[in-house]
Design a protein around this motif. Structure first.
Motif, PDB file in Angstrom:
ATOM      1  N   GLY A  71       5.356   6.435 -13.323  1.00 20.58           N
ATOM      2  CA  GLY A  71       6.169   6.637 -14.555  1.00 20.58           C
ATOM      3  C   GLY A  71       7.721   7.035 -14.245  1.00 20.58           C
ATOM      4  N   ASP A  72       7.910   8.211 -14.723  1.00 22.90           N
ATOM      5  CA  ASP A  72       9.497   8.752 -14.349  1.00 22.90           C
ATOM      6  C   ASP A  72       9.404   9.780 -13.449  1.00 22.90           C
ATOM      7  N   GLU A  73       8.255  10.091 -12.785  1.00 20.36           N
ATOM      8  CA  GLU A  73       8.247  11.043 -11.769  1.00 20.36           C
ATOM      9  C   GLU A  73       8.819  10.610 -10.294  1.00 20.36           C
ATOM     10  N   PHE A  74       9.654  11.092  -9.643  1.00 21.53           N
ATOM     11  CA  PHE A  74      10.119  10.829  -8.374  1.00 21.53           C
ATOM     12  C   PHE A  74      10.040  12.005  -7.492  1.00 21.53           C
ATOM     13  N   ALA A  75       9.747  11.855  -6.058  1.00 20.32           N
ATOM     14  CA  ALA A  75       9.829  12.994  -5.351  1.00 20.32           C
ATOM     15  C   ALA A  75      10.483  12.657  -3.927  1.00 20.32           C
ATOM     16  N   LEU A  77       0.858  -1.190  -0.065  1.00 20.92           N
ATOM     17  CA  LEU A  77      -0.005   0.108  -0.035  1.00 20.92           C
ATOM     18  C   LEU A  77       0.890   1.374   0.039  1.00 20.92           C
ATOM     19  N   SER A  78       2.071   0.950   0.742  1.00 21.32           N
ATOM     20  CA  SER A  78       2.997   2.162   0.670  1.00 21.32           C
ATOM     21  C   SER A  78       3.906   2.299  -0.047  1.00 21.32           C
ATOM     22  N   HIS A  79       4.252   1.196  -0.795  1.00 27.70           N
ATOM     23  CA  HIS A  79       5.581   1.370  -1.604  1.00 27.70           C
ATOM     24  C   HIS A  79       5.263   0.967  -3.303  1.00 27.70           C
ATOM     25  N   ASP A  80       6.205   1.319  -3.937  1.00 26.01           N
ATOM     26  CA  ASP A  80       6.368   1.144  -5.523  1.00 26.01           C
ATOM     27  C   ASP A  80       6.865  -0.126  -5.786  1.00 26.01           C
ATOM     28  N   VAL A  81       5.974  -1.077  -6.243  1.00 28.91           N
ATOM     29  CA  VAL A  81       6.273  -2.296  -6.658  1.00 28.91           C
ATOM     30  C   VAL A  81       7.581  -2.570  -7.240  1.00 28.91           C
ATOM     31  N   LEU A  82       7.837  -1.676  -8.383  1.00 32.33           N
ATOM     32  CA  LEU A  82       9.038  -1.920  -8.961  1.00 32.33           C
ATOM     33  C   LEU A  82      10.310  -1.524  -8.355  1.00 32.33           C
ATOM     34  N   THR A  83      10.388  -0.337  -7.710  1.00 30.02           N
ATOM     35  CA  THR A  83      11.572   0.149  -7.270  1.00 30.02           C
ATOM     36  C   THR A  83      11.788  -0.168  -5.733  1.00 30.02           C
ATOM     37  N   GLY A  84      10.590  -0.421  -5.228  1.00 28.62           N
ATOM     38  CA  GLY A  84      10.648  -0.637  -3.702  1.00 28.62           C
ATOM     39  C   GLY A  84      10.607   0.758  -2.935  1.00 28.62           C
ATOM     40  N   LEU A  85      10.704   1.756  -3.708  1.00 30.07           N
ATOM     41  CA  LEU A  85      10.562   3.006  -2.979  1.00 30.07           C
ATOM     42  C   LEU A  85       9.211   3.299  -2.414  1.00 30.07           C
ATOM     43  N   ALA A  86       9.152   4.376  -1.753  1.00 32.65           N
ATOM     44  CA  ALA A  86       7.884   4.535  -1.099  1.00 32.65           C
ATOM     45  C   ALA A  86       6.869   5.154  -2.378  1.00 32.65           C
ATOM     46  N   ASN A  87       5.695   5.109  -2.071  1.00 32.69           N
ATOM     47  CA  ASN A  87       4.835   5.229  -3.112  1.00 32.69           C
ATOM     48  C   ASN A  87       4.289   6.762  -2.700  1.00 32.69           C
ATOM     49  N   ARG A  88       3.276   7.421  -3.565  1.00 34.56           N
ATOM     50  CA  ARG A  88       2.885   8.719  -3.526  1.00 34.56           C
ATOM     51  C   ARG A  88       2.053   8.856  -1.896  1.00 34.56           C
ATOM     52  N   ARG A  89       1.466   7.654  -1.526  1.00 34.90           N
ATOM     53  CA  ARG A  89       0.798   7.735  -0.230  1.00 34.90           C
ATOM     54  C   ARG A  89       1.551   7.841   0.736  1.00 34.90           C
ATOM     55  N   LEU A  90       2.668   7.045   0.857  1.00 35.16           N
ATOM     56  CA  LEU A  90       3.691   7.006   2.055  1.00 35.16           C
ATOM     57  C   LEU A  90       4.185   8.321   2.067  1.00 35.16           C
ATOM     58  N   PHE A  91       4.823   9.002   0.448  1.00 37.48           N
ATOM     59  CA  PHE A  91       5.262  10.133   0.759  1.00 37.48           C
ATOM     60  C   PHE A  91       4.459  11.205   1.341  1.00 37.48           C
ATOM     61  N   THR A  92       3.268  11.071   1.143  1.00 35.21           N
ATOM     62  CA  THR A  92       2.492  12.202   1.309  1.00 35.21           C
ATOM     63  C   THR A  92       2.149  12.073   3.212  1.00 35.21           C
ATOM     64  N   ASN A 122      14.080  23.245   7.888  1.00 32.23           N
ATOM     65  CA  ASN A 122      15.293  22.793   6.909  1.00 32.23           C
ATOM     66  C   ASN A 122      14.658  21.815   5.891  1.00 32.23           C
ATOM     67  N   LEU A 123      13.387  21.852   5.862  1.00 30.43           N
ATOM     68  CA  LEU A 123      12.749  20.540   4.964  1.00 30.43           C
ATOM     69  C   LEU A 123      12.814  21.293   3.519  1.00 30.43           C
ATOM     70  N   ILE A 124      13.061  20.251   3.000  1.00 29.06           N
ATOM     71  CA  ILE A 124      12.861  20.326   1.295  1.00 29.06           C
ATOM     72  C   ILE A 124      12.034  19.487   0.518  1.00 29.06           C
ATOM     73  N   VAL A 125      11.305  19.791  -0.419  1.00 30.49           N
ATOM     74  CA  VAL A 125      10.684  19.012  -1.102  1.00 30.49           C
ATOM     75  C   VAL A 125      11.169  19.143  -2.670  1.00 30.49           C
ATOM     76  N   ALA A 126      11.379  17.746  -2.971  1.00 31.84           N
ATOM     77  CA  ALA A 126      11.994  17.910  -4.398  1.00 31.84           C
ATOM     78  C   ALA A 126      10.995  17.090  -5.414  1.00 31.84           C
ATOM     79  N   LEU A 127      10.669  17.533  -6.636  1.00 36.74           N
ATOM     80  CA  LEU A 127      10.118  16.724  -7.628  1.00 36.74           C
ATOM     81  C   LEU A 127      11.153  16.396  -8.891  1.00 36.74           C
ATOM     82  N   ILE A 128      11.519  14.951  -8.948  1.00 34.78           N
ATOM     83  CA  ILE A 128      12.390  14.804 -10.158  1.00 34.78           C
ATOM     84  C   ILE A 128      11.739  14.231 -11.146  1.00 34.78           C
ATOM     85  N   ASP A 129      11.922  14.551 -12.325  1.00 37.10           N
ATOM     86  CA  ASP A 129      11.472  14.128 -13.629  1.00 37.10           C
ATOM     87  C   ASP A 129      12.206  13.520 -14.440  1.00 37.10           C
TER      88      ASP A 129
END
Lengths: 339, 698
Positions: free
Chosen positions: B347-351, B267-282, B297-304
């Motif tokens: 897709g190719d979007e990371f945060a 529920l909270s992770h991306d299947v392919l990469t094992g990274l957190a998914n949008r839900r967990l990130f949020t 000192n918090l930064i939020v980045a979006l990577i495309d």
């Protein structure tokens, strides 16, 4: 008696020979040997029983020169245990330094003897003992002086007092003591005795042959019979001598002239020279004498045989006689009381 | 558990029992051996004593003999009393010794010998008495006869001594043998019992050991994740059984837990990469934002990812997936270094959530680092991939309201700016971007109402035949005036695309253009060919076909007078869907044009799969055509190639007559640009078309 016994043995031998068996020859031999078996007891006369004290006292006296008149000789001067209880001269020298008339005979094996001296004039050892002590040429003592002398010696006093409490030092007691001691003098157990007891290897074959000659051809054992090799009788063996021997006491009896008592042959090799006069210096001389048969005279013993021996037979006879000697005198010098 | 079922009980009790039995057996045998030994020792000791007595007897005989010999030596007189005393003492000693010898002897053979010795001694003693003069007789034994007798007695006593010693030896040998046998028995018993214990324990331990091994392998399997296994040994009654049952229970409990956890993870992770998914990130971002003290000192980045579709198309989806995984790993490492979290949005979007003041002092440092790490080339099979990303950062402290939506929006704006300013760059959301963002928000809001309110107008740019100079049609372009200010199409179209308004807007433009064409026809009797852009978003659904058909029907514009322009980018990125949609559209009878040709990233292979009616060469080419020969050559080549495909060639952006000449010489059919006319309003365009003679180019 002895002759009859020989005849019996011979008869048994003949009887046995009929069967021609080796064992019977051995039996004969054994029977013959049994003749020479030593007695295991010493018999003492009833009037002079054995006691170690008496015997020892006798020994002391026997060895004590104070028994002679001039106190220069003891019984052992002439009856020296080292020479088979004799002395190695033709005639012993007496107290006065003069040769006696006869050669000193041994005192071995005398307990069973019925007569003493070469001429058999004494019938007991006690009686015999008195002779040399008192004979002027021999020890030259007289008993009163002798008793007085001994009484001066405290220990003799004591011992005589203890052993003979009734009389103390007396002539009779002195002679009894000496005789008792003498009765205990038995020649030692020799190789011959071992052989007789059954040890075949105890003596040489030459000695065995000598025994056969001795008991057979030569007829020595006719007089030198039994374990003691003597019949204790007087015989004239044809020696050239002026001494009449037993004839002195029977001048009329032809057969007793020049007769002398058969000496034992035990320890004979210690006892040269031989014969009553001591004129035969060696056993060869003795054998040679018998080969000659001696002087033919009426008194000469009928038992003297006309025999000749080969050299070997002589050697065998000497070998045999040597087996009769037990070289150890087996005697200890007694401790004698001081003055 | 019952005591008798425990391993302790099963292992220890038998050992204790067997040890007790062993001890009892060994004890009994030992006692027996000891007893035997004792008995033998006693017998041995007795025999030894007998030997001793015999020896003593011999010695006493010797003493008596010595007395006799001394006496017979007659060296000095010993009184009868003296001799008697000594003799009687010796005789008594001899008597005692012989009695003792008899008492301590048991062997019949020896007793017989003793009797013989006694009788001979009696005779001998008589002779002794005679020789010592203690008894009177007229006969005494000769010395050698007595000596022989003495020797006989002495040797007899010695013989007895030796015999008894033999007995001792026999006894000790017996004893040794019995002792040895006893020891052997003890050893055999011990060995036997040990063997029994060993066998029993072996079977027990083996059984337990096998069960333990099974348990261990079951545990390993559980550790390895196999939770549905059947644990063996549960039927055992001992501790192993208990362990097995507990392990089974544990596994099934764990299995349940595992399912829950897995679901939760998915529920909270991306299947392919094992990274957190949008839900967990949020969720995480929400938590971080709640932490007022530390959100400075918090930064939020979006990577495309740049050109991800190109990689997918040229190297396959496996390569694309691999690249995503590889980049995920790189991102994860960097995120770990700044106490952050990286998530794949799809897709190719990371945060990424990151904190400054960690390994990176600020967003710029992080950006540089990210780009440098992203730029590391990645090998997939035999292909070297050069990854590239655009990154937008938002410092939470720069936000007016620190909420997730704002943070993501800000990062998104920055990302957009980064992309807009070129690939492989990062942009930090700042005042200027903020202003831009605010403007875009404003625009978006207004654009929305404008589209709803039908405020989007179309402007019309003539398309001129390069050969005749006649106008062959117009391209309808969206035109929007916000609060009296004309907004550049590039600006609001982008916003429209991003907000999804583009679809209504495109349809409105088409409708306006169609109505315009119909109006022109009504006024002039001439059919004016129109063309309009259709955003790629349309091609994601088939609505476009029915929508276009509906508008053409409503307006009464013959389809053949409508040319639908699709940008090369849009077409290529969704090619499969696009092709089928385009085919359906063409069946309506309309023409299909590809716009901005030459700027796309794909190969030209798609041109084989769909024959476009018209190819519009991007204005970049004609703009540079007079710069140098290479540009001219490139321009000519593109046109030649496009012509070779049998399509009409439209050259866009002709601003000078020189460019027009080049375009014509290169073989372009139709020209478009300021040289021929700026986009005109409907009114101006109507006047324009009434003025000129339209040439039918449809």
């Amino acid at each position: 008696m002895r002759i009859w016994r020989h005849i019996t043995i011979a008869l048994i031998g003949v009887f046995s020979l009929e069967h021609s068996s080796v064992s019977s020859a051995q039996e004969i031999s054994q029977l013959l040997r049994d003749e020479f078996k030593r007695p295991t007891v010493i018999t003492f006369p009833d009037n002079a029983p054995y006691s170690p004290q008496v015997a020892t006292l006798g020994k002391m006296l026997f060895f004590d020169p104070r028994l002679s008149g001039t106190q220069n000789m003891s019984c052992t001067t002439c009856h020296n245990p080292s020479f088979g209880w004799e002395t190695p001269v033709e005639k012993a020298i007496g107290t006065k330094n003069v040769a006696l008339d006869r050669h000193a005979p041994t005192v071995l094996n005398l307990y069973e003897a019925p007569q003493f001296f070469w001429d058999g004039r004494a019938k007991t050892l006690e009686e015999q003992a008195e002779g040399p002590i008192t004979h002027p040429k021999e020890m030259g003592a007289n008993f009163p002086d002798l008793i007085a002398r001994l009484e001066q010696i405290e220990e003799y006093q004591y011992w005589f007092g203890m052993i003979f409490p009734e009389a103390g030092i007396t002539k009779s007691n002195i002679l009894t003591a000496i005789a008792t001691f003498e009765r205990t003098l038995i020649s030692g157990w020799s190789a011959f005795d071992d052989w007789i007891a059954g040890d075949e290897n105890a003596i040489s074959n030459s000695a065995k042959r000598g025994f056969d000659i001795f008991t057979g051809k030569a007829g020595c054992s006719n007089c030198h019979s039994g374990w003691n090799f003597t019949d204790h009788q007087l015989h004239d063996i044809g020696l050239e001598t002026e001494d009449l021997g037993g004839g002195i006491f029977a001048p009329d009896d032809q057969s007793r002239q020049h007769t002398f008592k058969t000496p034992t042959l035990r320890n004979i090799t210690d006892r040269a020279p031989f014969m009553h006069h001591g004129d035969l210096l060696t056993l060869r001389d003795v054998i040679a004498h018998y080969e000659t048969g001696g002087i033919q005279r009426p008194s000469r013993s009928k038992l003297i045989k006309d025999v000749k021996f080969t050299n070997q037979e002589v050697e065998d006879l000497i070998s045999f006689m040597a087996t009769l000697t037990e070289p150890n005198p087996n005697i200890k010098a007694p401790s004698l009381p001081p003055r | 558990m019952k005591l008798r079922n425990t391993i302790q009980f099963k292992l220890l009790l038998p050992i204790v029992l067997l040890l007790l039995v062993a001890a009892a057996c060994i004890g009994a045998v030992s006692l027996y051996v000891f007893d035997t030994n004792n008995r033998q020792s006693e017998l041995g000791a007795q025999a030894l004593q007998a030997s001793h007595h015999a020896h003593n007897a011999n010695q006493v005989v010797g003493k008596i003999d010595t007395l006799v010999q001394e006496t017979l030596d007659m060296v000095s007189i010993k009184s009868e009393a003296h001799l008697r005393t000594r003799f009687e003492s010796f005789a008594a000693e001899l008597n005692v010794t012989l009695n003792a010898l008899r008492a301590t002897s048991q062997e019949p053979e020896i007793l017989e010998q003793i009797s013989s010795l006694e009788s001979e001694t009696n005779i001998w003693i008589k002779n002794v008495r005679l020789l010592l003069g203690l008894d009177k007789s007229n006969q005494i034994p000769t010395r050698f006869a007595f000596s022989k007798q003495t020797q006989k007695i002495a040797s007899k006593s010695l013989e007895i001594s030796m015999l008894t010693e033999d007995v001792v030896q026999n006894h000790s040998e017996n004893s040794r043998n019995e002792f040895k046998n006893g020891l052997l028995m003890v050893a055999a018993l011990t060995l036997g019992l040990l063997a029994t214990i060993t066998i029993y324990l072996f079977s027990r331990i083996k059984s337990i050991g096998v069960s333990m091994t099974n348990l261990a392998s079951s545990m390993t399997e559980i550790v390895d994740g196999n939770l549905d296994l059947a644990v063996q040994g549960q039927d055992r009654k001992d501790e192993v059984g208990q362990m097995a049952r507990n392990l089974s229970k544990f596994a099934s409990d764990l299995s349940e837990l595992d399912h829950v956890k897995k679901e939760k993870f998915l529920l909270s992770h991306d299947v392919l990469t094992g990274l957190a998914n949008r839900r967990l990130f949020t969720e995480r971002l929400e938590q971080e934002l709640m932490d007022h003290a530390n959100r400075g000192n918090l930064i939020v980045a979006l990577i495309d990812l740049d050109n991800f579709k190109f990689i997918n198309d040229t190297m396959g989806h496996d390569a694309g997936d691999a690249l995503l995984v590889e980049l995920s790993n790189r991102f994860q490492k960097i995120a770990d270094r700044c106490n952050g979290l990286v998530a794949r949005f799809g897709g190719d979007e990371f945060a990424m959530i990151a904190r400054t003041g960690t390994s990176y002092q600020n967003a710029e440092e992080l950006g540089e680092f990210l780009l440098s790490k992203i730029a590391i080339r990645f090998q997939f099979n035999s292909n070297l991939i050069q990854p590239g990303c655009s990154i937008g950062f938002a410092n939470v402290e720069d936000l007016e309201t620190p909420v997730i939506s704002d943070a993501l929006k800000a990062a998104d704006v920055a990302l957009y700016e980064a992309k807009a300013s070129g690939k492989a760059r990062f942009q930090v959301y700042d005042e200027s971007i903020k202003a831009l963002h605010i403007r875009q928000q404003n625009l978006a809001e207004n654009l929305k109402s404008a589209i709803r309110g039908g405020e989007i107008n179309a402007s019309y740019q003539p398309k001129i035949c390069l050969n005749t100079g006649a106008m062959v049609g117009v391209e309808a372009l969206a035109r929007w005036q916000m609060n009296g200010e004309w907004i550049e199409p590039e600006e609001f179209v982008t916003i429209a695309e991003r907000t999804g308004l583009i679809r209504s807007m495109d349809m409105q433009v088409l409708k306006s253009a169609a109505e315009f064409s119909v109006e022109v026809y009504g006024k002039t009797g001439e059919r004016l060919a129109i063309s309009s852009n259709m955003s790629a978003q349309h091609f994601l659904s088939e609505d476009i076909v029915s929508n276009v058909q509906k508008i053409l029907k409503q307006t009464g514009l013959p389809p053949s007078y409508y040319t639908l322009e699709i940008t090369e980018n849009s077409a290529v990125e969704n090619w499969d869907a696009v092709v089928s949609t385009l085919a359906k559209l063409r069946m309506l009878g309309i023409k299909i044009s590809i716009d901005d040709f030459g700027t796309g990233y794909s190969s030209l292979s798609y041109l084989q799969r769909f024959k476009f009616d018209e190819i519009k060469i991007d204005k970049e080419f004609v703009n540079r055509v007079d710069e140098n020969d290479d540009s001219l050559f490139l321009f000519s080549s593109i046109i030649n190639m496009a012509k070779g495909l049998g399509s009409k060639i439209v050259v866009e952006g002709i601003e000078t007559s020189q460019q027009g000449i080049f375009a014509k010489q290169a073989g372009g059919h139709i020209g478009q640009g300021f040289l021929f006319g700026k986009p005109l309003s409907r009114t101006d365009a109507l006047a324009y078309v009434e003025r000129i003679e339209l040439s039918a180019v449809a």
